[in-house]
Design a protein around this motif. Structure first.
Motif, PDB file in Angstrom:
ATOM      1  N   LYS A   2      55.396  42.665  37.148  1.00  0.00           N
ATOM      2  CA  LYS A   2      54.818  41.772  38.075  1.00  0.00           C
ATOM      3  C   LYS A   2      55.399  42.272  39.292  1.00  0.00           C
ATOM      4  N   ARG A  71      45.366  38.679  44.619  1.00  0.00           N
ATOM      5  CA  ARG A  71      44.788  38.908  42.955  1.00  0.00           C
ATOM      6  C   ARG A  71      43.771  40.238  42.811  1.00  0.00           C
ATOM      7  N   GLY A  74      46.553  43.096  42.945  1.00  0.00           N
ATOM      8  CA  GLY A  74      47.389  43.465  42.001  1.00  0.00           C
ATOM      9  C   GLY A  74      48.890  42.929  42.432  1.00  0.00           C
ATOM     10  N   TYR A  76      51.411  40.080  42.095  1.00  0.00           N
ATOM     11  CA  TYR A  76      51.290  38.956  41.440  1.00  0.00           C
ATOM     12  C   TYR A  76      51.773  37.510  42.009  1.00  0.00           C
ATOM     13  N   LYS A 368      46.879  48.916  43.750  1.00  0.00           N
ATOM     14  CA  LYS A 368      46.269  48.651  42.564  1.00  0.00           C
ATOM     15  C   LYS A 368      46.131  50.008  41.756  1.00  0.00           C
ATOM     16  N   GLU A 372      47.540  50.408  37.904  1.00  0.00           N
ATOM     17  CA  GLU A 372      46.535  50.599  36.918  1.00  0.00           C
ATOM     18  C   GLU A 372      46.950  51.987  36.060  1.00  0.00           C
ATOM     19  N   GLU A 376      49.650  47.968  34.160  1.00  0.00           N
ATOM     20  CA  GLU A 376      50.445  47.023  34.307  1.00  0.00           C
ATOM     21  C   GLU A 376      49.732  46.149  35.382  1.00  0.00           C
ATOM     22  N   PRO A 378      48.277  42.755  36.816  1.00  0.00           N
ATOM     23  CA  PRO A 378      48.722  41.638  36.143  1.00  0.00           C
ATOM     24  C   PRO A 378      47.643  40.619  35.699  1.00  0.00           C
ATOM     25  N   GLU A 379      47.965  39.613  34.708  1.00  0.00           N
ATOM     26  CA  GLU A 379      47.108  38.675  34.412  1.00  0.00           C
ATOM     27  C   GLU A 379      47.922  37.291  34.775  1.00  0.00           C
ATOM     28  N   TRP A 380      47.276  36.281  35.476  1.00  0.00           N
ATOM     29  CA  TRP A 380      47.757  35.117  35.782  1.00  0.00           C
ATOM     30  C   TRP A 380      47.417  33.957  35.009  1.00  0.00           C
ATOM     31  N   GLU A 381      48.509  33.287  34.823  1.00  0.00           N
ATOM     32  CA  GLU A 381      48.400  31.935  34.150  1.00  0.00           C
ATOM     33  C   GLU A 381      48.155  30.767  35.014  1.00  0.00           C
TER      34      GLU A 381
END
Length: 382
Positions: A2, A71, A74, A76, A368, A372, A376, A378-381
């Motif tokens: 991240k 977002r 990318g 994080y 980005k 890619e 890698e 990211p995904e956000w929580e």
């Protein structure tokens, strides 16, 4: 893996800056005054659509715009600089507004910029405007209590399940560093947190003989300064056995040589973007617990004019190439979850991801693509 981008809050007026630099001063003041130092020197830097934003705007419009961009491309999270001088806060309102606005769905952490507040960032005079006294235990407690609501926020970044907090130049705290860190770790436990994860940022601290790196969970290879002035530049590497007195002499000579050369020089110093990035990619990690770093660009001539320095031939295409490699190294060699990027909005030093009038969204798109290419993104929580 991240990417955390350093975030500067100096985009609104405060009484102290108005007093020191003139009514209406913000980071944009120096940015707008910039002039090219040579042919093909990219100055002044102008935000796309002249977006000279204020971080105290109504409805937190700028925050939401920044988060949407981050977002989408990318980034994080943000590592926000925080200024505390024995209870005297500077530039605190953006971070406080961020905390209160739960519609800003984006991770963040805090780095305490614990240096004296001086005019050294625009002058060689280096006059102290606000000083620190690190010896006051009650101030440590008050400072922790101020930051506790941030640490408890669900958006706050945690490493090893503990809130991540940085010290910019920790060696300045001298003999008070160890008891300060111990105090904050104990206060975290007393307030229901599993502890704190501390990192140090400054190249200066890393290179200071006797600096107690073992007090920290992590360090940050803060680029490009870490490669330019740190062990990669021929200084002391981790594990080397060098007489500390010789190191001190070396630092003294380098400092005064640097001052002498600045006085003699009539043009800003030029640096090769490609050379610096290639050195970054060849060196490190210097400690097993170091977070890797990266940089977008560097140019502080809008602040220091002929006494400043800048990179030549920086482009989004080059940034994409180098970031692609550094992301891979962060994952496979450093084996770290976070990579610290200089920076999201350091317009006064030209380390910014935000779109400008020349490259538009080029650097964001480059990041980005680099993420890619390494699978890698990211995904956000939160």
């Amino acid at each position: 893996m991240k990417v955390l981008a350093f975030y500067l809050p100096q985009y609104h007026e405060i009484p102290e800056n108005n007093q020191w630099w003139g009514k209406g001063f913000t980071e944009w003041t120096n940015v707008k005054k910039a002039k090219p130092m040579a042919l093909n020197h990219y100055q002044p830097r102008v935000p796309l659509n002249n977006n000279y934003y204020c971080l105290l705007d109504k409805g937190n419009t700028t925050f939401h715009w920044q988060v949407d961009l981050a977002r989408k491309y990318g980034v994080y999270g943000f590592c926000m600089y925080h200024y505390w001088f024995n209870g005297h806060l500077l530039l605190e309102k953006p971070m406080e507004k961020w905390l209160k606005d739960k519609t800003i769905h984006f991770p963040f952490c805090v780095c305490w910029a614990n240096e004296k507040w001086t005019n050294g960032w625009v002058s060689s005079e280096n006059r102290v405007l606000i000083d620190h006294d690190f010896s006051d235990y009650d101030d440590w407690v008050n400072h922790f209590n101020y930051l506790l609501p941030f640490f408890m926020d669900e958006r706050y970044i945690r490493v090893d399940e503990k809130p991540l907090v940085g010290l910019y130049v920790p060696d300045l705290m001298g003999k008070y560093l160890e008891p300060f860190i111990k105090c904050w770790r104990e206060l975290a436990l007393e307030n229901g947190l599993p502890g704190l994860t501390f990192f140090y940022q400054s190249v200066k601290s890393y290179m200071t003989p006797g600096f107690q790196k073992q007090l920290f969970d992590y360090g940050v290879e803060f680029q490009p300064g870490f490669t330019r002035y740190g062990p990669a530049a021929g200084e002391k590497k981790a594990g080397d056995v060098i007489n500390d007195s010789l190191v001190k002499v070396s630092h003294f000579l380098q400092k005064h040589l640097h001052i002498y050369l600045h006085c003699k020089r009539k043009q800003a110093e030029t640096l090769s973007y490609d050379d610096m990035w290639n050195k970054v990619l060849q060196d490190g990690p210097y400690e097993s617990n170091m977070f890797p770093g990266a940089f977008v660009d560097w140019d502080n001539t809008c602040r220091k004019h002929e006494s400043g320095s800048y990179f030549t031939e920086a482009t989004p295409e080059k940034f994409e190439k180098y970031m692609t490699k550094q992301i891979q190294r962060a994952r496979d060699i450093y084996k770290k979850e976070y990579l610290f990027l200089f920076a999201w909005n350091e317009w006064g030093e030209c380390g910014y991801m935000e779109p400008d009038s020349k490259f538009a969204y080029g650097y964001l798109e480059a990041l980005k693509k680099a993420l890619e290419a390494n699978n890698e993104f990211p995904e956000w929580e939160v």
